[in-house]
Design a protein around this motif. Structure first.
Motif, PDB file in Angstrom:
ATOM      1  N   PHE A 153       8.016  -2.138 -11.974  1.00 10.69           N
ATOM      2  CA  PHE A 153       6.484  -1.980 -12.841  1.00 10.69           C
ATOM      3  C   PHE A 153       6.164  -0.787 -12.241  1.00 10.69           C
ATOM      4  N   LYS A 154       6.552   0.136 -11.317  1.00 10.58           N
ATOM      5  CA  LYS A 154       6.072   1.181 -10.895  1.00 10.58           C
ATOM      6  C   LYS A 154       4.758   1.360 -10.537  1.00 10.58           C
ATOM      7  N   SER A 155       3.937   0.880 -11.494  1.00  9.12           N
ATOM      8  CA  SER A 155       2.137   0.974 -11.513  1.00  9.12           C
ATOM      9  C   SER A 155       1.730  -0.008 -12.156  1.00  9.12           C
ATOM     10  N   GLY A 156       0.194   0.015 -12.267  1.00  9.67           N
ATOM     11  CA  GLY A 156      -0.190  -0.879 -13.125  1.00  9.67           C
ATOM     12  C   GLY A 156      -1.032  -2.118 -12.451  1.00  9.67           C
ATOM     13  N   LEU A 157      -1.973  -2.751 -12.991  1.00 13.35           N
ATOM     14  CA  LEU A 157      -2.663  -3.868 -12.315  1.00 13.35           C
ATOM     15  C   LEU A 157      -1.838  -5.102 -12.230  1.00 13.35           C
ATOM     16  N   ILE A 158      -0.790  -5.350 -13.170  1.00 15.52           N
ATOM     17  CA  ILE A 158       0.065  -6.571 -12.884  1.00 15.52           C
ATOM     18  C   ILE A 158       0.755  -6.300 -11.718  1.00 15.52           C
ATOM     19  N   MET A 159       1.430  -5.079 -11.560  1.00 16.86           N
ATOM     20  CA  MET A 159       2.318  -4.976 -10.351  1.00 16.86           C
ATOM     21  C   MET A 159       1.408  -5.213  -9.039  1.00 16.86           C
ATOM     22  N   TYR A 160       0.070  -4.703  -8.948  1.00 14.11           N
ATOM     23  CA  TYR A 160      -0.718  -4.799  -7.823  1.00 14.11           C
ATOM     24  C   TYR A 160      -1.093  -6.237  -7.614  1.00 14.11           C
ATOM     25  N   GLY A 161      -1.312  -6.935  -8.650  1.00 19.38           N
ATOM     26  CA  GLY A 161      -1.740  -8.245  -8.696  1.00 19.38           C
ATOM     27  C   GLY A 161      -0.614  -9.264  -8.043  1.00 19.38           C
ATOM     28  N   ILE A 162       0.657  -8.855  -8.671  1.00 13.01           N
ATOM     29  CA  ILE A 162       1.889  -9.800  -7.978  1.00 13.01           C
ATOM     30  C   ILE A 162       2.149  -9.262  -6.404  1.00 13.01           C
ATOM     31  N   GLU A 163       1.801  -7.985  -6.347  1.00  7.82           N
ATOM     32  CA  GLU A 163       2.161  -7.643  -4.575  1.00  7.82           C
ATOM     33  C   GLU A 163       1.121  -8.184  -3.990  1.00  7.82           C
ATOM     34  N   ALA A 164      -0.002  -8.242  -4.472  1.00 11.57           N
ATOM     35  CA  ALA A 164      -1.240  -9.066  -3.645  1.00 11.57           C
ATOM     36  C   ALA A 164      -0.853 -10.409  -3.106  1.00 11.57           C
ATOM     37  N   ALA A 188       0.750  -1.182  -0.083  1.00 11.92           N
ATOM     38  CA  ALA A 188      -0.066   0.169   0.033  1.00 11.92           C
ATOM     39  C   ALA A 188       0.963   1.421  -0.061  1.00 11.92           C
ATOM     40  N   CYS A 189       2.256   1.049  -0.125  1.00  8.23           N
ATOM     41  CA  CYS A 189       3.070   2.318   0.035  1.00  8.23           C
ATOM     42  C   CYS A 189       2.598   3.409  -0.822  1.00  8.23           C
ATOM     43  N   GLN A 190       2.410   3.247  -2.265  1.00 10.93           N
ATOM     44  CA  GLN A 190       1.948   4.237  -3.162  1.00 10.93           C
ATOM     45  C   GLN A 190       0.834   4.952  -2.832  1.00 10.93           C
ATOM     46  N   LEU A 191      -0.050   4.236  -2.467  1.00 13.72           N
ATOM     47  CA  LEU A 191      -1.397   4.881  -1.941  1.00 13.72           C
ATOM     48  C   LEU A 191      -1.097   5.770  -0.447  1.00 13.72           C
ATOM     49  N   ILE A 192      -0.508   5.186   0.050  1.00 10.72           N
ATOM     50  CA  ILE A 192      -0.193   5.997   1.559  1.00 10.72           C
ATOM     51  C   ILE A 192       0.577   7.339   1.385  1.00 10.72           C
ATOM     52  N   THR A 193       1.541   6.965   0.338  1.00  6.13           N
ATOM     53  CA  THR A 193       2.485   8.248   0.124  1.00  6.13           C
ATOM     54  C   THR A 193       1.533   9.522  -0.516  1.00  6.13           C
ATOM     55  N   LYS A 194       0.494   8.892  -1.288  1.00 10.35           N
ATOM     56  CA  LYS A 194      -0.339  10.005  -1.969  1.00 10.35           C
ATOM     57  C   LYS A 194      -1.158  10.675  -0.901  1.00 10.35           C
TER      58      LYS A 194
END
Length: 476
Positions: A433-444, A308-314
């Protein structure tokens, strides 16, 4: 009271004070970053971190001795606090002689001389607050300690908004807000805990005095080594790049503080239990059980934060600071290992043997400085984050090996390596990846895997804390 229940009770009490204070501090970040440019925020952080390294030197880290010796039932509490007060005042008197040379220190475009008066005020007031805090905690007034956390946060919030908003004092206002809040905390402790009763005009027990100094003085270089590992990279980022880059790096370091928040809540309570139970026959099993639960919870929190770090940073910082997210994953990995190190520090505290604590911290500091010099010029601020993470791994391994001569804590090395590797992979995926659904999918997926690895300790932790909380609720 059962040792596990006592630990749970103290953890809940500390959580009430610490959690509220940390949450309010995080909520204040958008306001602070909006009112201060990256350069000013970096300068304010350097002033704060400079004071953090000066306090243990000036006060001989006597606050740690006040905590440890106040925990001893046989110790005279008046002697303990009086030694703490006298050491703090005498140390500050000597510190006054170094005002001029300190004012000459310059790092790139940052001059300590511009803030010398508030630095001295900061050192004295914060030294007094730390002494009062630790003495009160050592005397068993954990509820008072927790209430102070809430009050200190409220006053810091008020002063920060006032000094940065209507007064527009910038860097000076940011620091003066901390000083004013710490001063309110000292007054609160003296009034509520009636600390004046513990100050002796007559002589104190000389043996106790030397025992306290023998305990605290080796901690001075230890704390300095920790400062080198945690903070020296900010000076190097300022030197090799600039204050704006340090402002981004400083903003990034605030998010890993969520991990420290959860860790410190537990460690504050754990230190009391560690000393109480250290002389018992089942101490090895007790320490091992608690470490398993503690490490599982910390790794799970860290993995969730990377996700969640990108969301928290924002949410937490202004747009000018958003790029700071790229330093967060590696900093979280390093912070996680620092939490493991802090747990092992309780062994040295219980034993009253701090020499190896200093030696292991020195190994980490040397590693950190060496890697900073190599990596920051090549990789920028992320090089500093990597250096910090590697340094904590070095200290952790050294302490695992050394503390076994005092107590054999059962640690599963394969599980720890797998958990740390997952954090590194999470960070690498996010940076690639820096962003995108693929990145968040792998992170999850990686986060879920971390939860699976730690399902048992997380469940035990929930039962320990939530179960205790529910019981308290039913009784009331």
């Amino acid at each position: 009271m059962d040792k596990y229940k006592k630990l749970a009770t103290n953890t809940i009490i500390f959580a009430i004070g610490t959690f509220s204070s940390k949450v309010l501090s995080f909520l204040l970040m958008p306001f602070v970053t909006r009112m201060m440019g990256t350069g000013d925020y970096g300068a304010a952080d350097l002033v704060q971190q400079t004071v953090n390294v000066l306090i243990p030197i000036v006060a001989l880290q006597i606050n740690s001795a006040a905590l440890r010796f106040a925990l001893d039932k046989a110790a005279d509490k008046r002697d303990v606090f009086t030694v703490g007060i006298r050491t703090t005042v005498k140390g500050f008197a000597v510190f006054l002689l170094f005002a001029y040379p300190i004012s000459l220190i310059v790092v790139n475009d940052f001059r300590l001389g511009d803030y010398i008066i508030i630095i001295y005020a900061f050192v004295f007031v914060s030294s007094c607050r730390q002494l009062c805090q630790q003495f009160v905690r050592g005397c068993g007034h954990v509820k008072l300690f927790a209430v102070d956390g809430i009050i200190a946060t409220a006053t810091y919030l008020l002063f920060t908004i006032l000094f940065l908003g209507p007064f527009k004092w910038g860097v000076t206002g940011y620091i003066v807000a901390i000083i004013a809040s710490d001063a309110c905390s000292v007054i609160f402790f003296f009034v509520t805990a009636k600390l004046w009763r513990y100050i002796k005009v007559s002589k104190v027990d000389k043996q106790l005095k030397w025992d306290m100094l023998k305990y605290s003085i080796p901690m001075m270089p230890t704390v300095i080594m920790w400062w080198i590992i945690n903070v020296s990279d900010r000076y190097m980022v300022t030197y090799f790049i600039d204050s704006s880059a340090n402002g981004l790096y400083t903003a990034a370091s605030k998010i890993p503080n969520f991990v420290i928040m959860f860790s410190s809540i537990f460690i504050d309570a754990w230190q009391l239990s560690a000393v109480d139970e250290y002389g018992s026959d089942g101490k090895a099993k007790f320490f091992s059980n608690i470490f398993r639960v503690y490490s599982g919870g910390i790794f799970a929190v860290s993995s969730g934060l990377i996700l969640a770090c990108q969301l928290i940073t924002k949410i937490l910082v202004s747009k000018a600071y958003y790029d700071s997210w790229q330093y967060v994953p590696i900093l979280i990995a390093g912070t996680t290992m620092s939490c493991m190190v802090n747990f092992l520090a309780s062994v040295y505290m219980a034993e009253k043997k701090n020499m190896m604590s200093m030696v292991t911290a020195l190994a980490g500091a040397v590693t950190n400085v060496g890697l900073n010099l190599v990596l920051i010029p090549k990789m920028g601020a992320n090089g500093a984050a990597i250096a910090t993470a590697v340094s904590f791994v070095v200290v952790f391994v050294a302490r695992v090996i050394d503390t076994r001569k005092y107590i054999k804590i059962e640690i599963n090395p394969f599980l720890l390596i797998a958990q740390f590797a997952l954090l590194i992979i999470q960070g690498a995926v996010m940076l690639y990846f820096k962003s995108g659904l693929i990145m968040y999918g792998i992170e999850a997926v990686l986060f879920c895997l971390m939860l699976v690895l730690n399902m048992k300790p997380i469940k035990e932790l929930a039962q320990l804390l939530i179960g205790k909380f529910l019981k308290r609720g039913k009784k009331s």
